[in-house]
Design a protein around this motif. Structure first.
Motif, short mmCIF file in Angstrom:
data_model
loop_
_atom_site.label_atom_id
_atom_site.label_comp_id
_atom_site.label_asym_id
_atom_site.label_seq_id
_atom_site.Cartn_x
_atom_site.Cartn_y
_atom_site.Cartn_z
N LYS A 29 0.82 -1.21 0.00
CA LYS A 29 0.00 0.00 0.00
C LYS A 29 0.85 1.26 0.00
O LYS A 29 0.37 2.34 -0.32
CB LYS A 29 -0.93 0.00 1.21
N LEU A 30 2.12 1.12 0.35
CA LEU A 30 3.02 2.28 0.38
C LEU A 30 3.69 2.54 -0.96
O LEU A 30 4.28 3.59 -1.16
CB LEU A 30 4.09 2.09 1.46
N ASP A 31 3.61 1.60 -1.88
CA ASP A 31 4.19 1.77 -3.21
C ASP A 31 3.34 2.74 -4.03
O ASP A 31 2.13 2.85 -3.83
CB ASP A 31 4.26 0.44 -3.96
N TYR A 32 3.99 3.45 -4.94
CA TYR A 32 3.27 4.30 -5.89
C TYR A 32 3.13 3.52 -7.19
O TYR A 32 4.11 3.04 -7.75
CB TYR A 32 4.04 5.60 -6.14
N GLU A 33 1.89 3.38 -7.66
CA GLU A 33 1.63 2.63 -8.88
C GLU A 33 0.57 3.36 -9.69
O GLU A 33 -0.44 3.81 -9.16
CB GLU A 33 1.13 1.23 -8.52
N THR A 34 0.83 3.48 -11.00
CA THR A 34 -0.15 4.11 -11.89
C THR A 34 -0.06 3.46 -13.27
O THR A 34 0.97 2.92 -13.64
CB THR A 34 0.09 5.64 -11.99
N GLY A 35 -1.15 3.52 -14.00
CA GLY A 35 -1.19 2.96 -15.34
C GLY A 35 -1.68 1.53 -15.34
O GLY A 35 -2.30 1.06 -14.39
N VAL A 36 -1.40 0.85 -16.44
CA VAL A 36 -1.86 -0.53 -16.63
C VAL A 36 -0.65 -1.45 -16.67
O VAL A 36 0.21 -1.32 -17.54
CB VAL A 36 -2.66 -0.66 -17.95
N ASN A 37 -0.60 -2.38 -15.71
CA ASN A 37 0.49 -3.35 -15.66
C ASN A 37 0.09 -4.57 -16.49
O ASN A 37 -0.75 -5.36 -16.07
CB ASN A 37 0.78 -3.77 -14.22
N VAL A 38 0.68 -4.70 -17.66
CA VAL A 38 0.43 -5.84 -18.53
C VAL A 38 1.54 -6.85 -18.25
O VAL A 38 2.72 -6.56 -18.45
CB VAL A 38 0.42 -5.44 -20.02
N THR A 39 1.16 -8.02 -17.77
CA THR A 39 2.15 -9.03 -17.38
C THR A 39 2.75 -9.72 -18.61
O THR A 39 2.18 -9.68 -19.70
CB THR A 39 1.52 -10.09 -16.47
N ASP A 40 3.89 -10.38 -18.38
CA ASP A 40 4.51 -11.17 -19.45
C ASP A 40 3.58 -12.28 -19.92
O ASP A 40 3.52 -12.59 -21.12
CB ASP A 40 5.85 -11.76 -18.98
N ALA A 41 2.84 -12.87 -19.00
CA ALA A 41 1.88 -13.93 -19.37
C ALA A 41 0.78 -13.38 -20.27
O ALA A 41 0.38 -14.03 -21.24
CB ALA A 41 1.28 -14.56 -18.12
N GLN A 42 0.29 -12.17 -19.98
CA GLN A 42 -0.72 -11.56 -20.83
C GLN A 42 -0.16 -11.27 -22.22
O GLN A 42 -0.83 -11.50 -23.23
CB GLN A 42 -1.25 -10.26 -20.20
N ILE A 43 1.08 -10.77 -22.28
CA ILE A 43 1.71 -10.49 -23.57
C ILE A 43 1.81 -11.77 -24.39
O ILE A 43 1.50 -11.78 -25.58
CB ILE A 43 3.09 -9.84 -23.37
N GLU A 44 2.25 -12.84 -23.75
CA GLU A 44 2.36 -14.13 -24.45
C GLU A 44 1.00 -14.59 -24.99
O GLU A 44 0.89 -15.03 -26.13
CB GLU A 44 2.95 -15.18 -23.51
N THR A 45 -0.03 -14.43 -24.18
CA THR A 45 -1.38 -14.81 -24.61
C THR A 45 -1.83 -13.95 -25.78
O THR A 45 -2.36 -14.47 -26.76
CB THR A 45 -2.37 -14.67 -23.43
N PHE A 46 -1.63 -12.64 -25.69
CA PHE A 46 -2.02 -11.75 -26.79
C PHE A 46 -1.29 -12.13 -28.08
O PHE A 46 -1.88 -12.18 -29.14
CB PHE A 46 -1.73 -10.29 -26.46
N ASN A 47 0.01 -12.38 -27.98
CA ASN A 47 0.79 -12.73 -29.17
C ASN A 47 0.35 -14.06 -29.77
O ASN A 47 0.37 -14.22 -30.99
CB ASN A 47 2.29 -12.75 -28.85
N ASN A 48 -0.04 -15.01 -28.93
CA ASN A 48 -0.45 -16.33 -29.43
C ASN A 48 -1.88 -16.36 -29.96
O ASN A 48 -2.18 -17.10 -30.88
CB ASN A 48 -0.29 -17.39 -28.34
N GLU A 49 -2.76 -15.56 -29.36
CA GLU A 49 -4.19 -15.62 -29.71
C GLU A 49 -4.60 -14.57 -30.75
O GLU A 49 -5.69 -14.66 -31.29
CB GLU A 49 -5.04 -15.48 -28.46
#
Length: 118
Positions: A29-49
């Motif tokens: 909860k102390l980390d600063y995070e913004t935007g969309v975190n696209v994981t490596d697994a999601q990238i692999e799925t997008f590239n394959n599908e």
């Protein structure tokens, strides 16, 4: 009496240690995070599908930026993570989707970003 407490204390210590160590890779909860975190697994799925544009928008939302380079449309999803702990690395990256003129996905990949594109 001390012998009956020793296994309990040892078990509790082991549990707390494993909880702390496993939490190092998680976002706190102390980390600063913004935007969309696209994981490596999601990238692999997008590239394959080879999804349609609407499929990507449904899963990730609208991209941070859209650009055209000739017949290629480029979508960028920007992501920043600045951990509260100074021993962890900052992440500042874009996930790039490239589409051809027929709206077919060419490829998806991460690229390091030196500054925010928002």
């Amino acid at each position: 009496m001390s012998s009956s407490f020793s296994p309990r204390i040892l078990l509790l210590s082991a549990f707390l240690s494993s909880s702390l160590l496993s939490g190092c890779s998680a976002i706190s909860k102390l980390d600063y995070e913004t935007g969309v975190n696209v994981t490596d697994a999601q990238i692999e799925t997008f590239n394959n599908e080879s999804p349609q544009k609407l499929d990507v928008i449904r899963q990730l939302g609208e991209p941070s930026k859209k650009e055209n380079y000739g017949n290629v449309e480029v979508w960028r999803y920007h992501y920043v993570l600045i951990p509260a702990l100074p021993t962890q690395k900052n992440i500042n990256q874009d996930t790039v989707f490239e589409w051809d003129e027929n709206e077919k996905l060419i490829k998806v990949y991460h690229t390091a970003s030196s500054s925010s594109i928002l």
